[in-house]
Design a protein around this motif. Sequence first.
Motif, PDB file in Angstrom:
ATOM      1  N   PRO A  10      86.861  25.071  46.188  1.00  0.00           N
ATOM      2  CA  PRO A  10      87.797  24.105  45.629  1.00  0.00           C
ATOM      3  C   PRO A  10      87.813  24.263  44.106  1.00  0.00           C
ATOM      4  N   PHE A  11      88.943  23.977  43.484  1.00  0.00           N
ATOM      5  CA  PHE A  11      89.051  24.164  42.042  1.00  0.00           C
ATOM      6  C   PHE A  11      88.194  23.179  41.258  1.00  0.00           C
ATOM      7  N   THR A  12      87.650  22.185  41.945  1.00  0.00           N
ATOM      8  CA  THR A  12      86.786  21.194  41.300  1.00  0.00           C
ATOM      9  C   THR A  12      85.314  21.609  41.332  1.00  0.00           C
ATOM     10  N   ALA A  13      84.987  22.710  42.006  1.00  0.00           N
ATOM     11  CA  ALA A  13      83.588  23.139  42.157  1.00  0.00           C
ATOM     12  C   ALA A  13      82.990  23.523  40.804  1.00  0.00           C
ATOM     13  N   THR A  14      81.768  23.085  40.570  1.00  0.00           N
ATOM     14  CA  THR A  14      81.045  23.417  39.346  1.00  0.00           C
ATOM     15  C   THR A  14      79.910  24.380  39.672  1.00  0.00           C
ATOM     16  N   GLU A  15      79.376  25.024  38.633  1.00  0.00           N
ATOM     17  CA  GLU A  15      78.233  25.920  38.847  1.00  0.00           C
ATOM     18  C   GLU A  15      77.070  25.154  39.451  1.00  0.00           C
ATOM     19  N   GLU A  16      76.857  23.924  39.008  1.00  0.00           N
ATOM     20  CA  GLU A  16      75.751  23.119  39.526  1.00  0.00           C
ATOM     21  C   GLU A  16      75.931  22.824  41.017  1.00  0.00           C
ATOM     22  N   GLY A  26      67.484  29.342  49.675  1.00  0.00           N
ATOM     23  CA  GLY A  26      66.591  30.226  48.931  1.00  0.00           C
ATOM     24  C   GLY A  26      66.733  30.034  47.445  1.00  0.00           C
ATOM     25  N   SER A  27      66.047  30.885  46.723  1.00  0.00           N
ATOM     26  CA  SER A  27      66.023  30.800  45.266  1.00  0.00           C
ATOM     27  C   SER A  27      67.280  31.452  44.668  1.00  0.00           C
ATOM     28  N   VAL A  28      68.004  30.677  43.866  1.00  0.00           N
ATOM     29  CA  VAL A  28      69.235  31.158  43.236  1.00  0.00           C
ATOM     30  C   VAL A  28      68.908  31.605  41.808  1.00  0.00           C
ATOM     31  N   ASP A  29      69.201  32.866  41.508  1.00  0.00           N
ATOM     32  CA  ASP A  29      68.928  33.383  40.167  1.00  0.00           C
ATOM     33  C   ASP A  29      70.069  33.121  39.196  1.00  0.00           C
ATOM     34  N   LYS A  30      71.315  33.245  39.674  1.00  0.00           N
ATOM     35  CA  LYS A  30      72.450  33.094  38.765  1.00  0.00           C
ATOM     36  C   LYS A  30      73.685  32.669  39.542  1.00  0.00           C
ATOM     37  N   VAL A  31      74.480  31.796  38.930  1.00  0.00           N
ATOM     38  CA  VAL A  31      75.768  31.371  39.503  1.00  0.00           C
ATOM     39  C   VAL A  31      76.818  31.545  38.418  1.00  0.00           C
ATOM     40  N   SER A  32      77.933  32.167  38.780  1.00  0.00           N
ATOM     41  CA  SER A  32      79.054  32.329  37.850  1.00  0.00           C
ATOM     42  C   SER A  32      80.334  31.889  38.554  1.00  0.00           C
ATOM     43  N   VAL A  33      80.835  30.716  38.172  1.00  0.00           N
ATOM     44  CA  VAL A  33      82.130  30.255  38.669  1.00  0.00           C
ATOM     45  C   VAL A  33      83.170  30.877  37.750  1.00  0.00           C
ATOM     46  N   ILE A  34      84.144  31.563  38.327  1.00  0.00           N
ATOM     47  CA  ILE A  34      85.096  32.345  37.538  1.00  0.00           C
ATOM     48  C   ILE A  34      86.299  31.500  37.138  1.00  0.00           C
ATOM     49  N   ASN A  35      86.612  31.532  35.849  1.00  0.00           N
ATOM     50  CA  ASN A  35      87.768  30.824  35.305  1.00  0.00           C
ATOM     51  C   ASN A  35      88.830  31.819  34.880  1.00  0.00           C
ATOM     52  N   ASP A  36      90.081  31.375  34.899  1.00  0.00           N
ATOM     53  CA  ASP A  36      91.196  32.192  34.447  1.00  0.00           C
ATOM     54  C   ASP A  36      91.061  32.454  32.947  1.00  0.00           C
ATOM     55  N   ARG A  37      91.251  33.686  32.557  1.00  0.00           N
ATOM     56  CA  ARG A  37      91.097  34.084  31.163  1.00  0.00           C
ATOM     57  C   ARG A  37      92.096  33.380  30.246  1.00  0.00           C
ATOM     58  N   ASP A  38      93.318  33.189  30.724  1.00  0.00           N
ATOM     59  CA  ASP A  38      94.369  32.608  29.886  1.00  0.00           C
ATOM     60  C   ASP A  38      94.358  31.085  29.862  1.00  0.00           C
ATOM     61  N   GLY A  40      91.852  29.012  31.362  1.00  0.00           N
ATOM     62  CA  GLY A  40      90.532  28.387  31.391  1.00  0.00           C
ATOM     63  C   GLY A  40      90.272  27.592  32.663  1.00  0.00           C
ATOM     64  N   ARG A  41      91.229  27.577  33.565  1.00  0.00           N
ATOM     65  CA  ARG A  41      91.082  26.837  34.822  1.00  0.00           C
ATOM     66  C   ARG A  41      90.321  27.674  35.843  1.00  0.00           C
ATOM     67  N   PRO A  42      89.593  27.001  36.747  1.00  0.00           N
ATOM     68  CA  PRO A  42      88.873  27.740  37.794  1.00  0.00           C
ATOM     69  C   PRO A  42      89.832  28.539  38.671  1.00  0.00           C
ATOM     70  N   ARG A  43      89.372  29.712  39.113  1.00  0.00           N
ATOM     71  CA  ARG A  43      90.203  30.589  39.951  1.00  0.00           C
ATOM     72  C   ARG A  43      89.898  30.446  41.438  1.00  0.00           C
ATOM     73  N   GLY A  44      88.889  29.643  41.785  1.00  0.00           N
ATOM     74  CA  GLY A  44      88.607  29.387  43.197  1.00  0.00           C
ATOM     75  C   GLY A  44      87.587  30.320  43.812  1.00  0.00           C
ATOM     76  N   PHE A  45      86.839  31.037  42.966  1.00  0.00           N
ATOM     77  CA  PHE A  45      85.760  31.849  43.517  1.00  0.00           C
ATOM     78  C   PHE A  45      84.615  31.936  42.525  1.00  0.00           C
ATOM     79  N   ALA A  46      83.467  32.396  43.032  1.00  0.00           N
ATOM     80  CA  ALA A  46      82.259  32.481  42.213  1.00  0.00           C
ATOM     81  C   ALA A  46      81.401  33.633  42.708  1.00  0.00           C
ATOM     82  N   PHE A  47      80.396  33.960  41.912  1.00  0.00           N
ATOM     83  CA  PHE A  47      79.388  34.936  42.301  1.00  0.00           C
ATOM     84  C   PHE A  47      78.031  34.262  42.217  1.00  0.00           C
TER      85      PHE A  47
END
Length: 93
Positions: A10-16, A26-38, A40-47
């Motif tokens: 969802p576009f409201t999802a935060t890294e937290e 399990g243990s999470v090392d890193k979360v990156s929620v991806i935002n649109d470059r132009d 700044g809004r979330p793009r709906g996916f993360a790593f």
Amino acid sequence: MTKLYVGNLPFTATEEAVRTLFAAHGSVDKVSVINDRDTGRPRGFAFVEMSNADASRAMQALNGTEFEGRALKVSEAQDRARSGGASRGPRRY
């Protein structure tokens, strides 16, 4: 270390929120929620980066499950070649 692609967020999802969801598996090392470059809004996916065993467990447990009203798509992230910007073929003057 395994990097997971988490799609259909969802576009409201935060890294937290994503970290909390995956930390149950399990243990999470890193979360990156991806935002649109132009915009700044979330793009709906993360790593999400986790150890191999934890990532496998999280992928099996969370793929297809509902998160804030949307069915998640969780898979192992694929490396993609970065474009250098000038690789559009030979220039003609």
